[in-house]
Design an enzyme around this catalytic site. Structure first.
Site: not given
Lengths: 89, 390
Positions: B361, B334, B337, B239-240, B129-130, B158
């Site tokens: 990531e 866009q 539409g 992961g990245r 959470p933090g 997760i």
């Protein structure tokens, strides 16, 4: 193989992160404030690629990477182990 | 830095196989999975049976051990069909890679054959959470006991946490960060589904609650402190890299959909494709996607060479690819539409998924900070003469 063999390459690699700052052999790399979060992985990749060794889980201690002298000693120790293993095979 | 763009015959064949699988077995179902907010078990079984869960597992343990480019192509093609499926490859790959690279013999022998076959699915449990991008803010704690370790804390968002059999989970041990392999059935672990997310809705997010959760002594992966930095950083790098390629596929899907729609739809007596302002959007999508693919390929070849430059290249690739994916998705909506805004239309899903890509990531802002810092590092490596002539 002596420990002096590796220091020029190690210093050349580290120089890219330190600009004009000249690192001494025993200066704590991580205390300088010059390196970022990617640095540890870059350092591991450098040591493995440059000296043809594999950094194992057991090697991942700050004491093996925090100074030029420590990295040099790690490389010397790992290369000696590789050489000894090759002789016995 | 040399750039190679030609795929090998084997890589090209793999790309065709992944493209065909995605077109037949992934893309047609992606909107339904998005609505259901889960991937069905039958699909996971088929996916595992094809060996696709073993992408990052060494061949010695029954995995596919894909080279970096082929792994990237898998992520691109899956990302083209469904970002949630690509997310599965990402987090399962991160867990597989961490165990293969930094695990002990017993950990490798236990988990890797299971990861290769889908006998176990791995997830990456770092976020709290933090604590997200700020890893130093980890609050989950671990303490040694006679029978192993006791973990206490909360993990949130997760990916595939609902479905995972084991979590690569990060906690503080004796004040230092450490990684643990926590089985889903560990006493004291509770898994709660997280629903209603904006995008990648089928990636089965979960919140983990650990209350004196007991794990065995061999659950500790790598060494605490400095070692953890390598475990976490190398897994996050993979992961990245995976997400970057997935974004290329996502951007390509936006381009494909826009080309089709602009070719069919007519306004004011001409096809959409003949309106210059629509052409501008399609040109940007095509150019951005091609550039993102090249950056990913460059990162891949550098990873293959185990170059120290691979890390920076991956940051460039992820940054550009995720930004391209979001811009392309916005333009694709866009172009479509009102149709593109409708429930169940793929481009609406692409837009929601693409926003997530700019957060996971490494957020866009973290990427910008890191890339800018690296640019200064690179500048100091070149002499003034080199800068003038470069």
């Amino acid at each position: 193989m002596t420990t002096a063999d590796h220091k020029p390459q190690i210093l050349a690699f580290l120089a890219q992160f330190f600009g004009e700052h000249r690192l001494t052999d025993d200066e704590d790399i991580f205390a300088t404030g010059f390196v970022n979060s990617l640095f540890i992985m870059q350092l591991v990749l450098f040591v493995e690629g440059e000296f043809d060794i594999t950094v194992d889980d057991d090697d991942l201690e700050m004491a093996n990477f925090n100074t030029v002298r420590a990295i040099d000693a790690l490389v010397t120790r790992k290369r000696a182990a590789v050489g000894a293993a090759a002789q016995h095979s | 830095m040399a750039i190679r763009v030609q795929l090998t015959e084997r890589q090209a064949a793999a790309r065709e196989e992944y493209e065909s699988f995605t077109r037949q077995a992934v893309a047609p179902h992606a909107d339904a999975w998005d609505r259901a907010e889960r991937l069905p078990e039958e699909f996971l079984e088929e996916f595992a049976a094809r060996g696709l869960l073993g992408a990052a597992v060494p061949a010695g343990y029954g995995g596919a051990e894909l080279d970096p480019i082929t792994f990237g192509l898998l992520n691109e093609e899956l990302g083209r069909g469904c970002s949630s499926v690509r997310s599965l490859v990402t987090v399962h790959g991160m867990a597989s890679y961490a165990v293969a690279r930094w695990g002990g013999d017993r950990q490798r022998e236990h988990w890797l054959p299971r990861f290769a076959t889908g006998g176990a699915i791995g997830a990456f449990a770092l976020t709290e959470p933090g604590a997200g991008s700020d890893v130093k803010a980890l609050r989950t704690t671990a303490r040694r006991t006679d029978d192993g370790f006791r973990l206490t804390g909360q993990k949130r968002w997760i990916t595939f946490g609902q479905r995972a059999d084991v979590y690569l989970l990060f906690a503080r041990l004796d004040g230092r960060e450490a990684a643990f392999l926590v089985p889903r059935d560990a006493p004291g672990l509770t898994v709660r589904p997280v629903t209603g997310m904006l995008g990648t809705k089928a990636s089965m997010l979960a919140e983990l609650s650990l209350v004196d959760c007991l794990v065995a002594p061999e659950a500790l992966l790598g060494r605490p402190g400095f070692g953890l930095a390598a475990v976490a950083a190398s897994a996050l790098e993979l992961g990245r890299y995976s997400v970057a390629w997935g974004c290329v596929g996502l951007a390509q899907a936006c381009l494909d959909a826009s080309l089709d729609h602009a070719d069919r739809r007519e306004t004011f007596g001409v096809r959409l494709r003949d309106h210059q302002l629509v052409q501008r959007m399609i040109a940007d999508m095509a150019t951005g996607t091609a550039a993102a693919r090249l950056l990913c390929q460059q990162a891949g070849w550098l990873r293959q060479d185990r170059s120290t430059e691979s890390l920076h290249a991956t940051w460039l690739a992820k940054y550009h690819a995720s930004r391209t994916a979001f811009r392309s998705a916005s333009d694709a909506v866009q172009v479509h539409g009102a149709q593109g805004c409708g429930d169940g239309h793929p481009v609406q899903r692409y837009l929601r998924d693409a926003k997530v890509m700019e957060i996971i990531e490494g957020s866009t802002e973290l990427q910008q900070t890191t890339i800018a810092e690296s640019a200064y590092h690179s500048r100091t490596r070149t002499t003034p003469t080199e800068r003038v002539t470069a």
